[in-house]
Design a protein around this motif. Sequence first.
Motif, PDB file in Angstrom:
ATOM      1  N   LEU A   1     -37.084 129.226  16.564  1.00  0.00           N
ATOM      2  CA  LEU A   1     -36.660 129.782  17.855  1.00  0.00           C
ATOM      3  C   LEU A   1     -35.290 129.234  18.251  1.00  0.00           C
ATOM      4  CD1 LEU A   1     -37.225 131.559  20.277  1.00  0.00           C
ATOM      5  CD2 LEU A   1     -38.431 129.637  21.327  1.00  0.00           C
ATOM      6  N   VAL A   2     -35.072 127.950  18.025  1.00  0.00           N
ATOM      7  CA  VAL A   2     -33.762 127.351  18.314  1.00  0.00           C
ATOM      8  C   VAL A   2     -32.689 128.011  17.444  1.00  0.00           C
ATOM      9  CG1 VAL A   2     -32.412 125.221  18.218  1.00  0.00           C
ATOM     10  CG2 VAL A   2     -34.783 125.163  19.007  1.00  0.00           C
ATOM     11  N   ALA A   3     -32.999 128.237  16.182  1.00  0.00           N
ATOM     12  CA  ALA A   3     -32.048 128.877  15.273  1.00  0.00           C
ATOM     13  C   ALA A   3     -31.716 130.288  15.733  1.00  0.00           C
ATOM     14  CB  ALA A   3     -32.614 128.904  13.856  1.00  0.00           C
ATOM     15  N   VAL A   4     -32.717 131.028  16.176  1.00  0.00           N
ATOM     16  CA  VAL A   4     -32.500 132.402  16.651  1.00  0.00           C
ATOM     17  C   VAL A   4     -31.616 132.390  17.893  1.00  0.00           C
ATOM     18  CG1 VAL A   4     -33.624 134.431  17.661  1.00  0.00           C
ATOM     19  CG2 VAL A   4     -34.616 133.338  15.650  1.00  0.00           C
ATOM     20  N   VAL A   5     -31.911 131.509  18.841  1.00  0.00           N
ATOM     21  CA  VAL A   5     -31.129 131.440  20.079  1.00  0.00           C
ATOM     22  C   VAL A   5     -29.677 131.063  19.781  1.00  0.00           C
ATOM     23  CG1 VAL A   5     -30.836 130.168  22.247  1.00  0.00           C
ATOM     24  CG2 VAL A   5     -33.097 130.981  21.569  1.00  0.00           C
ATOM     25  N   LEU A   6     -29.474 130.055  18.934  1.00  0.00           N
ATOM     26  CA  LEU A   6     -28.102 129.660  18.584  1.00  0.00           C
ATOM     27  C   LEU A   6     -27.372 130.778  17.842  1.00  0.00           C
ATOM     28  CD1 LEU A   6     -28.599 125.938  17.534  1.00  0.00           C
ATOM     29  CD2 LEU A   6     -27.509 126.829  19.601  1.00  0.00           C
ATOM     30  N   TYR A   7     -28.069 131.501  16.979  1.00  0.00           N
ATOM     31  CA  TYR A   7     -27.453 132.603  16.252  1.00  0.00           C
ATOM     32  C   TYR A   7     -27.022 133.711  17.218  1.00  0.00           C
ATOM     33  CZ  TYR A   7     -26.653 135.896  12.440  1.00  0.00           C
ATOM     34  OH  TYR A   7     -26.086 136.774  11.560  1.00  0.00           O
ATOM     35  N   VAL A   8     -27.894 134.045  18.160  1.00  0.00           N
ATOM     36  CA  VAL A   8     -27.565 135.096  19.139  1.00  0.00           C
ATOM     37  C   VAL A   8     -26.397 134.655  20.016  1.00  0.00           C
ATOM     38  CG1 VAL A   8     -28.436 136.368  21.139  1.00  0.00           C
ATOM     39  CG2 VAL A   8     -29.853 136.152  19.094  1.00  0.00           C
ATOM     40  N   LEU A   9     -26.390 133.401  20.442  1.00  0.00           N
ATOM     41  CA  LEU A   9     -25.263 132.898  21.236  1.00  0.00           C
ATOM     42  C   LEU A   9     -23.956 132.935  20.445  1.00  0.00           C
ATOM     43  CD1 LEU A   9     -26.875 129.853  23.081  1.00  0.00           C
ATOM     44  CD2 LEU A   9     -26.192 132.053  24.067  1.00  0.00           C
ATOM     45  N   SER A  10     -24.042 132.642  19.159  1.00  0.00           N
ATOM     46  CA  SER A  10     -22.826 132.714  18.337  1.00  0.00           C
ATOM     47  C   SER A  10     -22.355 134.160  18.181  1.00  0.00           C
ATOM     48  CB  SER A  10     -23.054 132.066  16.970  1.00  0.00           C
ATOM     49  OG  SER A  10     -23.955 132.818  16.196  1.00  0.00           O
ATOM     50  N   MET A  11     -23.272 135.108  18.161  1.00  0.00           N
ATOM     51  CA  MET A  11     -22.870 136.517  18.088  1.00  0.00           C
ATOM     52  C   MET A  11     -22.197 136.953  19.382  1.00  0.00           C
ATOM     53  SD  MET A  11     -23.369 137.723  15.117  1.00  0.00           S
ATOM     54  CE  MET A  11     -22.957 136.115  14.482  1.00  0.00           C
ATOM     55  N   ILE A  12     -22.613 136.396  20.504  1.00  0.00           N
ATOM     56  CA  ILE A  12     -21.935 136.688  21.776  1.00  0.00           C
ATOM     57  C   ILE A  12     -20.502 136.159  21.726  1.00  0.00           C
ATOM     58  CG2 ILE A  12     -21.906 136.149  24.254  1.00  0.00           C
ATOM     59  CD1 ILE A  12     -25.017 136.186  24.095  1.00  0.00           C
ATOM     60  N   ALA A  13     -20.330 134.953  21.202  1.00  0.00           N
ATOM     61  CA  ALA A  13     -18.988 134.391  21.061  1.00  0.00           C
ATOM     62  C   ALA A  13     -18.136 135.237  20.111  1.00  0.00           C
ATOM     63  CB  ALA A  13     -19.067 132.953  20.556  1.00  0.00           C
ATOM     64  N   ILE A  14     -18.730 135.688  19.021  1.00  0.00           N
ATOM     65  CA  ILE A  14     -18.025 136.568  18.072  1.00  0.00           C
ATOM     66  C   ILE A  14     -17.610 137.864  18.770  1.00  0.00           C
ATOM     67  CG2 ILE A  14     -18.338 138.000  15.999  1.00  0.00           C
ATOM     68  CD1 ILE A  14     -18.045 135.208  15.127  1.00  0.00           C
ATOM     69  N   GLY A  15     -18.467 138.368  19.660  1.00  0.00           N
ATOM     70  CA  GLY A  15     -18.143 139.587  20.400  1.00  0.00           C
ATOM     71  C   GLY A  15     -16.890 139.430  21.247  1.00  0.00           C
ATOM     72  N   PHE A  16     -16.772 138.293  21.937  1.00  0.00           N
ATOM     73  CA  PHE A  16     -15.553 138.039  22.721  1.00  0.00           C
ATOM     74  C   PHE A  16     -14.326 137.939  21.810  1.00  0.00           C
ATOM     75  CE2 PHE A  16     -18.560 136.390  25.982  1.00  0.00           C
ATOM     76  CZ  PHE A  16     -18.163 137.217  27.011  1.00  0.00           C
ATOM     77  N   HIS A  17     -14.510 137.294  20.685  1.00  0.00           N
ATOM     78  CA  HIS A  17     -13.402 137.152  19.733  1.00  0.00           C
ATOM     79  C   HIS A  17     -12.977 138.521  19.185  1.00  0.00           C
ATOM     80  CE1 HIS A  17     -10.922 135.281  16.680  1.00  0.00           C
ATOM     81  NE2 HIS A  17     -11.545 135.977  15.754  1.00  0.00           N
ATOM     82  N   LEU A  18     -13.956 139.349  18.828  1.00  0.00           N
ATOM     83  CA  LEU A  18     -13.643 140.688  18.319  1.00  0.00           C
ATOM     84  C   LEU A  18     -12.976 141.561  19.374  1.00  0.00           C
ATOM     85  CD1 LEU A  18     -16.818 141.576  16.223  1.00  0.00           C
ATOM     86  CD2 LEU A  18     -14.531 141.073  15.366  1.00  0.00           C
ATOM     87  N   SER A  19     -13.407 141.405  20.630  1.00  0.00           N
ATOM     88  CA  SER A  19     -12.811 142.189  21.712  1.00  0.00           C
ATOM     89  C   SER A  19     -11.311 141.933  21.806  1.00  0.00           C
ATOM     90  CB  SER A  19     -13.484 141.828  23.031  1.00  0.00           C
ATOM     91  OG  SER A  19     -12.871 142.490  24.101  1.00  0.00           O
ATOM     92  N   HIS A  20     -10.935 140.680  21.711  1.00  0.00           N
ATOM     93  CA  HIS A  20      -9.518 140.343  21.759  1.00  0.00           C
ATOM     94  C   HIS A  20      -8.819 140.722  20.451  1.00  0.00           C
ATOM     95  CE1 HIS A  20      -5.804 138.135  22.170  1.00  0.00           C
ATOM     96  NE2 HIS A  20      -6.070 137.518  21.049  1.00  0.00           N
ATOM     97  N   GLY A  21      -9.449 140.397  19.337  1.00  0.00           N
ATOM     98  CA  GLY A  21      -8.815 140.598  18.032  1.00  0.00           C
ATOM     99  C   GLY A  21      -8.565 142.052  17.678  1.00  0.00           C
ATOM    100  N   PHE A  22      -9.480 142.926  18.011  1.00  0.00           N
ATOM    101  CA  PHE A  22      -9.332 144.350  17.701  1.00  0.00           C
ATOM    102  C   PHE A  22      -8.089 144.912  18.385  1.00  0.00           C
ATOM    103  CE2 PHE A  22     -10.144 148.871  18.102  1.00  0.00           C
ATOM    104  CZ  PHE A  22     -10.760 149.199  16.902  1.00  0.00           C
ATOM    105  N   GLN A  23      -7.974 144.662  19.674  1.00  0.00           N
ATOM    106  CA  GLN A  23      -6.840 145.177  20.438  1.00  0.00           C
ATOM    107  C   GLN A  23      -5.536 144.482  20.033  1.00  0.00           C
ATOM    108  OE1 GLN A  23      -7.973 144.838  24.574  1.00  0.00           O
ATOM    109  NE2 GLN A  23     -10.045 145.479  24.066  1.00  0.00           N
TER     110      GLN A  23
END
Length: 85
Positions: free
Chosen positions: A18-40
């Motif tokens: 469960l800890v691994a799943v939560v950390l993985y999902v949180l890292s995907m949220i961080a990746i989402g912010f990074h992609l939002s900036h990087g794409f543009q």
Amino acid sequence: LHTVVMDFFSPAENSLALVAVVLYVLSMIAIGFHLSHGFQSGFQSLGLKNAKYKKMIDVAGKAFSIIVPFLFAIIPIYLYVTQIG
């Protein structure tokens, strides 16, 4: 690799799954912010982000930055939820 992923996110095999799943999902949220900036920013660096295409690039960048991390985050959530019990 399939076996490693299945064991890592399986609550039967890993007591901290469960800890691994939560950390993985949180890292995907961080990746989402990074992609939002990087794409543009990528289009701007290439000189393709002008007044004519700005709106389209912004919308495509937002969609890309939500869809890709969401689809990656579904994998461990699905594995964890289907293997409980």
